[in-house]
Scaffold this motif. Structure first.
Motif, short mmCIF file in Angstrom:
data_model
loop_
_atom_site.label_atom_id
_atom_site.label_comp_id
_atom_site.label_asym_id
_atom_site.label_seq_id
_atom_site.Cartn_x
_atom_site.Cartn_y
_atom_site.Cartn_z
N ASN A 1 0.86 -1.10 -0.02
CA ASN A 1 0.07 -0.16 -0.03
C ASN A 1 0.79 1.20 0.07
OD1 ASN A 1 -2.27 -1.58 0.30
ND2 ASN A 1 -2.01 -1.67 2.41
N ARG A 2 2.34 1.06 -0.15
CA ARG A 2 3.02 2.25 -0.40
C ARG A 2 3.52 2.42 -1.83
NH1 ARG A 2 4.07 7.26 1.61
NH2 ARG A 2 6.04 7.63 2.43
N ASN A 3 3.46 3.61 -2.12
CA ASN A 3 3.88 4.13 -3.49
C ASN A 3 5.13 4.68 -3.53
OD1 ASN A 3 4.16 4.44 -6.29
ND2 ASN A 3 2.68 6.12 -6.50
N VAL A 4 6.41 4.09 -3.78
CA VAL A 4 7.51 4.70 -3.95
C VAL A 4 8.04 5.34 -5.32
CG1 VAL A 4 8.45 3.04 -2.24
CG2 VAL A 4 8.76 2.39 -4.75
N VAL A 5 6.87 5.40 -6.27
CA VAL A 5 7.23 6.05 -7.70
C VAL A 5 6.88 7.31 -7.46
CG1 VAL A 5 6.60 5.87 -9.94
CG2 VAL A 5 6.88 3.67 -8.80
N GLU A 6 7.73 8.35 -7.95
CA GLU A 6 7.23 9.73 -8.29
C GLU A 6 7.16 10.09 -9.65
OE1 GLU A 6 9.65 12.06 -5.47
OE2 GLU A 6 8.22 11.60 -3.80
N ALA A 7 6.12 9.96 -10.52
CA ALA A 7 6.09 10.21 -11.89
C ALA A 7 5.18 10.99 -12.14
CB ALA A 7 5.66 8.80 -12.34
N PRO A 8 5.12 11.93 -13.28
CA PRO A 8 4.22 12.87 -13.67
C PRO A 8 2.99 12.40 -14.22
CG PRO A 8 6.12 12.92 -15.29
CD PRO A 8 6.34 11.89 -14.27
N ASP A 9 2.58 11.18 -14.16
CA ASP A 9 1.42 10.76 -14.76
C ASP A 9 0.25 11.43 -14.70
OD1 ASP A 9 3.16 8.65 -14.88
OD2 ASP A 9 2.43 7.31 -13.53
N CYS A 10 -0.20 11.87 -13.60
CA CYS A 10 -1.48 12.81 -13.78
C CYS A 10 -1.49 14.16 -14.30
CB CYS A 10 -1.90 12.89 -11.99
SG CYS A 10 -0.72 13.94 -11.18
N ASN A 11 -0.30 14.58 -14.78
CA ASN A 11 -0.28 15.79 -15.43
C ASN A 11 -0.21 15.30 -16.81
OD1 ASN A 11 0.08 18.73 -14.97
ND2 ASN A 11 1.91 18.12 -16.45
N HIS A 12 0.04 13.93 -17.21
CA HIS A 12 0.23 13.61 -18.79
C HIS A 12 -0.45 12.12 -18.94
CE1 HIS A 12 3.34 12.97 -22.27
NE2 HIS A 12 2.17 13.19 -22.60
N THR A 13 -1.65 12.32 -18.39
CA THR A 13 -2.63 11.02 -18.38
C THR A 13 -2.58 10.51 -19.86
OG1 THR A 13 -4.54 12.51 -18.74
CG2 THR A 13 -3.97 11.64 -16.60
#
Length: 357
Positions: free
Chosen positions: A44-56
């Motif tokens: 339940n922990r996300n260690v990925v910091e990616a710009p997915d929500c800004n570039h869906t």
């Protein structure tokens, strides 16, 4: 010349015993984020910091693909000049990184007086364009304390004359560059990094980066007396990916940085030279020379966990499926001199000459 002296000498080294090792390798699965989190984080922990929500429209910014050079699946870290931002916030920078957190497994968090070996492979394109401000592909960063906002160690790619790779360091908040290398050494090539840090106010640091194809050593730095602990830190953690400034957009392009085989290995104690010598010196080769098969006499598998073979020029020989029941098949080897390297926890314990007739 130094390479040949090492191979032509049967030598014993004091080795350190690793208490735990965690490896994150691509497996070709559809859900790359789940794979990363399963290794580097608790559930339940996300260690990925990616710009997915800004570039869906692009989807996940870390994917996997089969790499023909490595003959295995690897990770692809994607970054786009626009519209990618920093963690979905409009900023003067953008990032696509993986890291460990406070609730990651304990062996993935470095604490004072621990020694940790970090290993990974990466490849940038032959046309890679770094920012003139910063393009970080790896950091060691503290969690907690006054200096948590600034990385203690950074591998940075920077636009310059010529473009370069920089090793940057600080124990407080004033970074300085320890060493640089021409970025053309790395463009278009898979390289392997080994970084060893003893964390402490009087610690040590070393890094080696080698070309995976020809084994050429491209970059090395070592300091046996370096402050590698930022005061007040709770722990130190690694970060990998691409994190770059957007200050000069005209210098940048969309990029893919390939990564493979992240490894975090804690080291605890040392064996004495006498004990290691007694174990390794018993290993012999027979028959030697041979044209078919070489047996490792008196070889206790507890005394080594890996074997490498090199020819006289120092080129590593692929020996997959050639070792069976402490025997090495040399029937396909060309006539000449070879060196069999026995290793325990990645540290060389003995080198033996092998003659093929």
């Amino acid at each position: 010349m130094r390479k040949y002296v090492l191979f032509l000498t049967v030598f014993i080294l004091v080795r350190q015993v690793a208490c735990s090792q965690t490896v994150l390798s691509a497996d070709g699965s559809a859900n790359t984020y789940s794979l990363i989190n399963a290794v580097l984080a608790n559930p339940n922990r996300n260690v990925v910091e990616a710009p997915d929500c800004n570039h869906t429209s692009f989807g996940n910014h870390i994917t996997q693909d089969f790499d023909v050079d490595l003959n295995k699946n690897v990770f692809l870290f994607h970054i786009h000049v626009e519209p990618d931002n920093d963690r979905c916030k409009k900023d003067d920078r953008q990032r696509n990184e993986i890291k460990t957190y406070s609730d990651s497994p304990e062996n993935l968090k470095a604490t004072i007086e621990e020694t940790v070996i970090y290993k990974w492979k990466f490849k940038i394109s032959d046309t890679f364009k770094p920012s003139s401000s910063f393009t970080h592909i790896h950091q060691i960063k503290a969690v907690g304390g006054l200096y948590a906002s600034i990385p203690m160690i950074s591998l940075t790619l920077r636009k310059s004359s010529p473009d370069r790779l920089e090793l940057r360091y600080t124990a407080t908040n004033n970074q300085n560059t320890l060493k640089t290398a021409n970025l053309d050494l790395f463009r278009g090539n898979w390289v392997e990094v080994t970084e060893i840090i003893k964390f402490g106010n009087v610690g040590s640091y070393s890094i080696e980066i080698s070309n995976l194809l020809n084994k050429e050593l491209l970059f090395t730095y070592k300091n046996s007396s370096l402050d590698t602990w930022q005061d007040g830190a709770e722990f130190a953690r690694p970060k990998w990916g691409i994190y770059r400034s957007l200050n000069n957009l005209q210098d940048l392009q969309d990029e893919i940085v390939r990564f493979a085989d992240f490894s975090i290995e804690e080291v605890t104690n040392s064996l004495s030279l006498e004990k290691l010598k007694a174990k390794a010196e018993n290993i012999l080769l027979a028959p030697n020379p041979s044209s078919k098969e070489v047996t490792f006499l008196n070889a206790n598998s507890n005394n080594y966990d890996a074997i490498d073979v090199y020819d006289y020029s120092g080129i590593k020989i692929i020996i997959n499926k050639k070792i069976n029941n402490k025997k090495l098949d040399v029937s396909s080897f060309s006539k000449g001199l070879y060196f069999i390297v026995f290793k325990k926890d990645t540290i060389t314990t003995k080198v033996l000459k092998c003659y093929v007739k």
